[in-house]
Design a protein around this motif. Structure first.
Motif, PDB file in Angstrom:
ATOM      1  N   ALA A 146      18.118 -12.142   3.226  1.00  0.00           N
ATOM      2  CA  ALA A 146      18.426 -13.445   2.636  1.00  0.00           C
ATOM      3  C   ALA A 146      19.641 -13.379   1.726  1.00  0.00           C
ATOM      4  O   ALA A 146      19.885 -14.279   0.939  1.00  0.00           O
ATOM      5  N   GLY A 147      20.416 -12.291   1.795  1.00  0.00           N
ATOM      6  CA  GLY A 147      21.589 -12.162   0.965  1.00  0.00           C
ATOM      7  C   GLY A 147      21.288 -11.672  -0.424  1.00  0.00           C
ATOM      8  O   GLY A 147      22.105 -11.793  -1.333  1.00  0.00           O
ATOM      9  N   GLN A 148      20.076 -11.154  -0.653  1.00  0.00           N
ATOM     10  CA  GLN A 148      19.687 -10.689  -1.965  1.00  0.00           C
ATOM     11  C   GLN A 148      19.513  -9.183  -1.922  1.00  0.00           C
ATOM     12  O   GLN A 148      19.062  -8.624  -0.925  1.00  0.00           O
ATOM     13  N   PRO A 149      19.830  -8.494  -3.011  1.00  0.00           N
ATOM     14  CA  PRO A 149      19.642  -7.045  -3.023  1.00  0.00           C
ATOM     15  C   PRO A 149      18.174  -6.697  -2.881  1.00  0.00           C
ATOM     16  O   PRO A 149      17.309  -7.390  -3.413  1.00  0.00           O
ATOM     17  N   GLY A 150      17.895  -5.647  -2.170  1.00  0.00           N
ATOM     18  CA  GLY A 150      16.506  -5.227  -2.001  1.00  0.00           C
ATOM     19  C   GLY A 150      15.931  -4.717  -3.304  1.00  0.00           C
ATOM     20  O   GLY A 150      16.618  -4.144  -4.137  1.00  0.00           O
ATOM     21  N   ALA A 151      14.650  -4.962  -3.514  1.00  0.00           N
ATOM     22  CA  ALA A 151      13.993  -4.507  -4.726  1.00  0.00           C
ATOM     23  C   ALA A 151      13.635  -3.041  -4.599  1.00  0.00           C
ATOM     24  O   ALA A 151      13.360  -2.544  -3.521  1.00  0.00           O
ATOM     25  N   THR A 152      13.648  -2.335  -5.724  1.00  0.00           N
ATOM     26  CA  THR A 152      13.221  -0.946  -5.730  1.00  0.00           C
ATOM     27  C   THR A 152      11.710  -0.905  -5.854  1.00  0.00           C
ATOM     28  O   THR A 152      11.153  -1.384  -6.848  1.00  0.00           O
ATOM     29  N   LEU A 153      11.044  -0.374  -4.878  1.00  0.00           N
ATOM     30  CA  LEU A 153       9.577  -0.381  -4.850  1.00  0.00           C
ATOM     31  C   LEU A 153       9.066   0.994  -5.243  1.00  0.00           C
ATOM     32  O   LEU A 153       8.990   1.895  -4.436  1.00  0.00           O
ATOM     33  N   GLN A 154       8.717   1.147  -6.502  1.00  0.00           N
ATOM     34  CA  GLN A 154       8.246   2.437  -6.980  1.00  0.00           C
ATOM     35  C   GLN A 154       6.914   2.289  -7.695  1.00  0.00           C
ATOM     36  O   GLN A 154       6.648   2.933  -8.694  1.00  0.00           O
ATOM     37  N   SER A 155       6.082   1.393  -7.214  1.00  0.00           N
ATOM     38  CA  SER A 155       4.798   1.193  -7.852  1.00  0.00           C
ATOM     39  C   SER A 155       3.858   2.332  -7.507  1.00  0.00           C
ATOM     40  O   SER A 155       4.088   3.109  -6.595  1.00  0.00           O
ATOM     41  N   SER A 156       2.768   2.398  -8.263  1.00  0.00           N
ATOM     42  CA  SER A 156       1.780   3.429  -7.984  1.00  0.00           C
ATOM     43  C   SER A 156       1.152   3.173  -6.639  1.00  0.00           C
ATOM     44  O   SER A 156       0.884   2.043  -6.259  1.00  0.00           O
ATOM     45  N   ALA A 157       0.916   4.233  -5.877  1.00  0.00           N
ATOM     46  CA  ALA A 157       0.339   4.103  -4.544  1.00  0.00           C
ATOM     47  C   ALA A 157      -1.160   3.955  -4.635  1.00  0.00           C
ATOM     48  O   ALA A 157      -1.760   4.140  -5.672  1.00  0.00           O
ATOM     49  N   VAL A 158      -1.789   3.628  -3.520  1.00  0.00           N
ATOM     50  CA  VAL A 158      -3.221   3.362  -3.516  1.00  0.00           C
ATOM     51  C   VAL A 158      -4.039   4.591  -3.199  1.00  0.00           C
ATOM     52  O   VAL A 158      -5.246   4.510  -3.111  1.00  0.00           O
ATOM     53  N   SER A 159      -3.405   5.702  -3.000  1.00  0.00           N
ATOM     54  CA  SER A 159      -4.152   6.909  -2.682  1.00  0.00           C
ATOM     55  C   SER A 159      -3.401   8.114  -3.191  1.00  0.00           C
ATOM     56  O   SER A 159      -2.243   8.016  -3.579  1.00  0.00           O
ATOM     57  N   PRO A 160      -4.032   9.284  -3.252  1.00  0.00           N
ATOM     58  CA  PRO A 160      -3.377  10.461  -3.784  1.00  0.00           C
ATOM     59  C   PRO A 160      -2.158  10.872  -2.984  1.00  0.00           C
ATOM     60  O   PRO A 160      -1.919  10.408  -1.883  1.00  0.00           O
ATOM     61  N   ILE A 161      -1.401  11.798  -3.568  1.00  0.00           N
ATOM     62  CA  ILE A 161      -0.222  12.303  -2.898  1.00  0.00           C
ATOM     63  C   ILE A 161      -0.633  12.965  -1.594  1.00  0.00           C
ATOM     64  O   ILE A 161      -1.546  13.768  -1.560  1.00  0.00           O
ATOM     65  N   ASP A 186       0.812  -1.216   0.000  1.00  0.00           N
ATOM     66  CA  ASP A 186       0.000   0.000   0.000  1.00  0.00           C
ATOM     67  C   ASP A 186       0.848   1.269   0.000  1.00  0.00           C
ATOM     68  O   ASP A 186       0.471   2.263  -0.615  1.00  0.00           O
ATOM     69  N   VAL A 187       1.973   1.251   0.690  1.00  0.00           N
ATOM     70  CA  VAL A 187       2.816   2.447   0.754  1.00  0.00           C
ATOM     71  C   VAL A 187       3.577   2.642  -0.540  1.00  0.00           C
ATOM     72  O   VAL A 187       3.697   3.761  -1.054  1.00  0.00           O
ATOM     73  N   GLY A 188       4.091   1.555  -1.119  1.00  0.00           N
ATOM     74  CA  GLY A 188       4.885   1.692  -2.335  1.00  0.00           C
ATOM     75  C   GLY A 188       6.222   2.327  -2.026  1.00  0.00           C
ATOM     76  O   GLY A 188       7.028   1.769  -1.287  1.00  0.00           O
ATOM     77  N   ASP A 189       6.470   3.508  -2.567  1.00  0.00           N
ATOM     78  CA  ASP A 189       7.725   4.226  -2.340  1.00  0.00           C
ATOM     79  C   ASP A 189       7.576   5.090  -1.093  1.00  0.00           C
ATOM     80  O   ASP A 189       6.854   6.085  -1.101  1.00  0.00           O
ATOM     81  N   ILE A 190       8.273   4.726  -0.031  1.00  0.00           N
ATOM     82  CA  ILE A 190       8.159   5.465   1.223  1.00  0.00           C
ATOM     83  C   ILE A 190       8.675   6.884   1.075  1.00  0.00           C
ATOM     84  O   ILE A 190       8.283   7.787   1.843  1.00  0.00           O
ATOM     85  N   GLU A 191       9.515   7.143   0.101  1.00  0.00           N
ATOM     86  CA  GLU A 191      10.105   8.472  -0.054  1.00  0.00           C
ATOM     87  C   GLU A 191       9.112   9.495  -0.601  1.00  0.00           C
ATOM     88  O   GLU A 191       9.428  10.680  -0.686  1.00  0.00           O
ATOM     89  N   ARG A 192       7.916   9.057  -0.969  1.00  0.00           N
ATOM     90  CA  ARG A 192       6.897  10.030  -1.375  1.00  0.00           C
ATOM     91  C   ARG A 192       6.359  10.797  -0.172  1.00  0.00           C
ATOM     92  O   ARG A 192       5.660  11.803  -0.338  1.00  0.00           O
TER      93      ARG A 192
END
Length: 336
Positions: A295-310, A187-193
């Motif tokens: 788990a020793g894997q690089p973290g994924a970049t989570l930049q999907s569209s959020a579920v609510s307006p800015i 639901d949050v997607g990109d926390i930096e928004r």
């Protein structure tokens, strides 16, 4: 575009897949432009298109829509997990109703598959077509419960794997499991928004709204935020209150200050919102730097569209509690 996280999501994703740049314009922002432009709020296709275009061109900092990625997958999986949970509750309720007629004294409210099966095996032999029918239906419901439990275990395992692949350490926080972590990431997607923890708290409905009048200063509960994330934080708070955690100590300090139990719980949820924000911000920073996840894997970049307006700032964005502190892994705050 307006509604890129709702009704316009499919069109927005199609445009992004075709290489177009799509900016998500919040509905409230375009509505304000429409009122200022026309003097009234009535909406027609030409007026709506013009107001969305003006808002998109003149408003800095609007979110650019990104292609669906891991966050969307997590949102789909956790929605399915919630559906299975509701189906299990309904099935257990129906199973509980039938033993009331088959077993002397009935059955307890919360039943596992093994307990329900044992009650049915040890119940008196059904006599008559009515009792036999109840027995048959109870057996069918127990079989359904067995299948649902198996699906829940599979869903939990899948969620745990995706959360790990995403490079998130939210499950290190006391009170957040795979389902809660997946809901937060999805639901949050990109926390930096969210510029600050206060903006995040305003969005997730844990920041109170100022309702002062004259010399009286007071705040009231907000109901305008993301209730699903609020539920995750509420469960986190309840779990921490049941154990000897810094969250429980924080709650007791608020009670000692004269707050009611409900006010202290709300303050704890606001505090935990800051804890989750800092944890997610740190995970995002590690993902950008390519640091290996749990788990020793690089973290994924989570930049999907959020579920609510800015999210936008208002008086409720002011922090109502002190910043979170660092505690051991099983505590309320994340491990450095």
């Amino acid at each position: 575009m307006e509604g890129c996280a709702g009704i316009g999501r499919h069109v927005a994703q199609r445009l992004v897949a075709d290489g177009e740049t799509v900016i998500d314009v919040p509905a409230k922002l375009s509505a304000r432009v429409r009122v200022f432009d026309t003097g009234q709020g009535r909406k027609t296709d030409p007026v709506a298109a013009h107001s969305v275009a003006v808002a998109g061109l003149r408003s800095p900092g609007l979110r650019q829509v990104q292609a669906d990625d891991t966050a969307v997958v997590l949102r789909l999986l956790v929605d399915r997990r919630d559906e299975l949970g509701r189906a299990r509750t309904e099935t257990v309720s129906r199973i509980h109703h039938l033993p009331l007629e088959l077993v002397p004294g009935g059955a307890k409210k919360f039943l596992t598959r093994g307990q329900a099966s044992y009650l049915l095996r040890t119940a008196p032999e059904p006599v008559g077509i009515v009792a036999q029918t109840r027995h048959q239906l109870a057996r069918e419901l127990i079989d359904e419960l067995t299948a649902i439990d198996a699906k829940i275990r599979t869903a939990d395992k899948q969620l745990r794997e995706f959360v790990t692949v995403a490079g998130s350490r939210l499950t290190d926080l006391n009170g957040i499991g795979p389902s809660g972590a997946a809901r937060l990431i999805g639901d949050v997607g990109d926390i930096e928004r969210f510029p600050t923890a206060a903006h995040f708290a305003s969005w997730n409905d844990t920041a109170p709204i100022e309702a002062s009048s004259g010399d009286q200063r007071r705040h009231r509960l907000s109901r305008a935020g993301n209730r699903r994330i609020n539920r995750v934080l509420h469960i986190m708070a309840i779990v921490q209150l049941r154990h000897d955690t810094p969250g429980r100590a924080y709650y007791r300090r608020r009670l000692a200050e004269g707050k009611t139990t409900m006010e202290a719980l709300r303050a704890l949820k606001r505090h935990l919102s800051d804890v989750v924000f800092k944890r997610m911000a740190r995970d995002a920073k590690h993902a950008r730097a390519g640091v290996a996840g749990p788990a020793g894997q690089p973290g994924a970049t989570l930049q999907s569209s959020a579920v609510s307006p800015i999210p936008t700032a208002d008086t409720s964005d002011k922090s109502q509690t002190e910043p979170a502190t660092t505690h051991p892994r099983t505590s309320a705050a994340p491990t450095p």
